[in-house]
Design a protein around this motif. Sequence first.
Motif, PDB file in Angstrom:
ATOM      1  N   GLU A   1       9.509   2.954   6.689  1.00  0.00           N
ATOM      2  CA  GLU A   1       9.923   4.107   7.507  1.00  0.00           C
ATOM      3  C   GLU A   1       8.932   5.247   7.375  1.00  0.00           C
ATOM      4  N   GLN A   2       8.526   5.482   6.124  1.00  0.00           N
ATOM      5  CA  GLN A   2       7.621   6.584   5.828  1.00  0.00           C
ATOM      6  C   GLN A   2       6.268   6.383   6.515  1.00  0.00           C
ATOM      7  N   ALA A   3       5.739   5.144   6.428  1.00  0.00           N
ATOM      8  CA  ALA A   3       4.437   4.864   7.046  1.00  0.00           C
ATOM      9  C   ALA A   3       4.528   5.005   8.567  1.00  0.00           C
ATOM     10  N   VAL A   4       5.602   4.490   9.142  1.00  0.00           N
ATOM     11  CA  VAL A   4       5.793   4.540  10.585  1.00  0.00           C
ATOM     12  C   VAL A   4       5.864   5.994  11.061  1.00  0.00           C
TER      13      VAL A   4
ATOM     14  N   TRP B   1      -0.114  -0.487   0.417  1.00  0.00           N
ATOM     15  CA  TRP B   1      -1.388   0.118   0.807  1.00  0.00           C
ATOM     16  C   TRP B   1      -1.896  -0.474   2.131  1.00  0.00           C
ATOM     17  N   VAL B   2      -1.782  -1.788   2.268  1.00  0.00           N
ATOM     18  CA  VAL B   2      -2.220  -2.452   3.506  1.00  0.00           C
ATOM     19  C   VAL B   2      -1.423  -1.919   4.706  1.00  0.00           C
TER      20      VAL B   2
ATOM     21  N   PHE C   1      -9.618  -2.314  -2.299  1.00  0.00           N
ATOM     22  CA  PHE C   1      -9.176  -3.196  -1.210  1.00  0.00           C
ATOM     23  C   PHE C   1      -9.645  -2.671   0.133  1.00  0.00           C
ATOM     24  N   GLU C   2      -9.846  -3.601   1.044  1.00  0.00           N
ATOM     25  CA  GLU C   2     -10.178  -3.233   2.413  1.00  0.00           C
ATOM     26  C   GLU C   2      -9.336  -4.073   3.352  1.00  0.00           C
ATOM     27  N   VAL C   3      -9.038  -3.506   4.503  1.00  0.00           N
ATOM     28  CA  VAL C   3      -8.297  -4.268   5.507  1.00  0.00           C
ATOM     29  C   VAL C   3      -9.256  -4.699   6.605  1.00  0.00           C
ATOM     30  N   PHE C   4      -9.301  -5.994   6.856  1.00  0.00           N
ATOM     31  CA  PHE C   4     -10.042  -6.529   7.992  1.00  0.00           C
ATOM     32  C   PHE C   4      -9.041  -6.786   9.108  1.00  0.00           C
TER      33      PHE C   4
ATOM     34  N   ILE D   1       1.640  -7.346  -5.722  1.00  0.00           N
ATOM     35  CA  ILE D   1       1.626  -7.409  -4.258  1.00  0.00           C
ATOM     36  C   ILE D   1       2.382  -6.232  -3.650  1.00  0.00           C
ATOM     37  N   VAL D   2       3.331  -5.684  -4.385  1.00  0.00           N
ATOM     38  CA  VAL D   2       4.113  -4.571  -3.851  1.00  0.00           C
ATOM     39  C   VAL D   2       3.206  -3.370  -3.567  1.00  0.00           C
ATOM     40  N   THR D   3       2.377  -3.026  -4.566  1.00  0.00           N
ATOM     41  CA  THR D   3       1.448  -1.904  -4.400  1.00  0.00           C
ATOM     42  C   THR D   3       0.382  -2.221  -3.356  1.00  0.00           C
TER      43      THR D   3
END
Length: 273
Positions: free
Chosen positions: A130-133, A91-92, A39-42, A85-87
């Motif tokens: 929370e973790q990502a933030v 990731w996104v 996957f890639e994020v645009f 979609i959860v995973t």
Amino acid sequence: AKRLGSGTYQWFSPELDLGTQQQLTLRTQLQEAITKQQFEVFYQPIVNNVGAVVAAEALVRWKHPEQGYISPVEFIPLAERTGQIVTIGRWVLEQACRDLSQLREHGVGQVSVNFSPMQFYRDDFLSSVEQAVRAYGVKPGQLVAEITENVLLRDTTASLAMMHKLRDLGIEIALDDFGTGFASLSYLNMIPAQKLKIDRIFVQDIHINSRNAAITRGVLTMAAELGMTVVAEGVETSDERDYLNNYACDFMQGYLFCKPLPIAELIDWLNHK
Ligand code: C2E
Ligand code: CA
Ligand code: CA
Ligand code: CA
């Protein structure tokens, strides 16, 4: 439908069988895509009323080894049904938080991430956010959670509580695809959203389509009175932009300004703007 006798019907057709087979294949391929991190994020810029880029929306793409980039329209609906979609969504979110510091260096102070209802209802959703933030030092106001009003349909109380918890983390809420879902306007009073995103179907030809114009002007008035800002989606022409500007639309997004781009290309575009 094929009659089997005594009131029993069995629904089948070659296309339906093929559809199921294709779905199974897609599901397996998606699983592989998750494992192999395909996957890639645009990012697509969001501009303010003078055309300055103030934010970017993260939009996922699947870079298939043979088929090239696959649109989220092709796999998000299935990923929502299978739970994949959860995973993918986690990731996104991580990637967007990671990319934020680079975006900020180029004047883009906010990143928007799409969340599907399915993610919202997971027990570990809040802790993963929370973790990502925390991991990427995302400050209040720098992350926007884009959610559709349909998130409310399953459990209104729980989803509203989750939105308040996101707000407590300093995350803004944007109501995505506003006006296209199944929720009633009464929800608007309860949702702690700062932004409404008017769907492209209402923005299209707004300068000549009087019905779209009426709906959009109504949303703009209502949002202003409720203290929310509005993002118009899918702005493709300068006529549409000018009309929206005349009615004091706060933010716009669309091919007129820029398509979703890989981060390196977006930064290139920002530098040459
Ligand atoms: P969305 O959230 O409504 O995103 C806006 C879509 O409109 C994007 O399509 C964008 O590329 C497209 N768009 C932007 N400007 C224009 C324009 O001027 N004209 C036209 N015709 N289209 C424009 P995209 O990237 O194909 O994404 C489609 C949908 O897939 C998104 O709609 C969103 O619902 C979903 N999606 C994308 N990424 C994610 C994700 O990471 N998580 C989840 N849950 N959903 C995602
Ligand atoms: Ca969105
Ligand atoms: Ca949208
Ligand atoms: Ca949409």
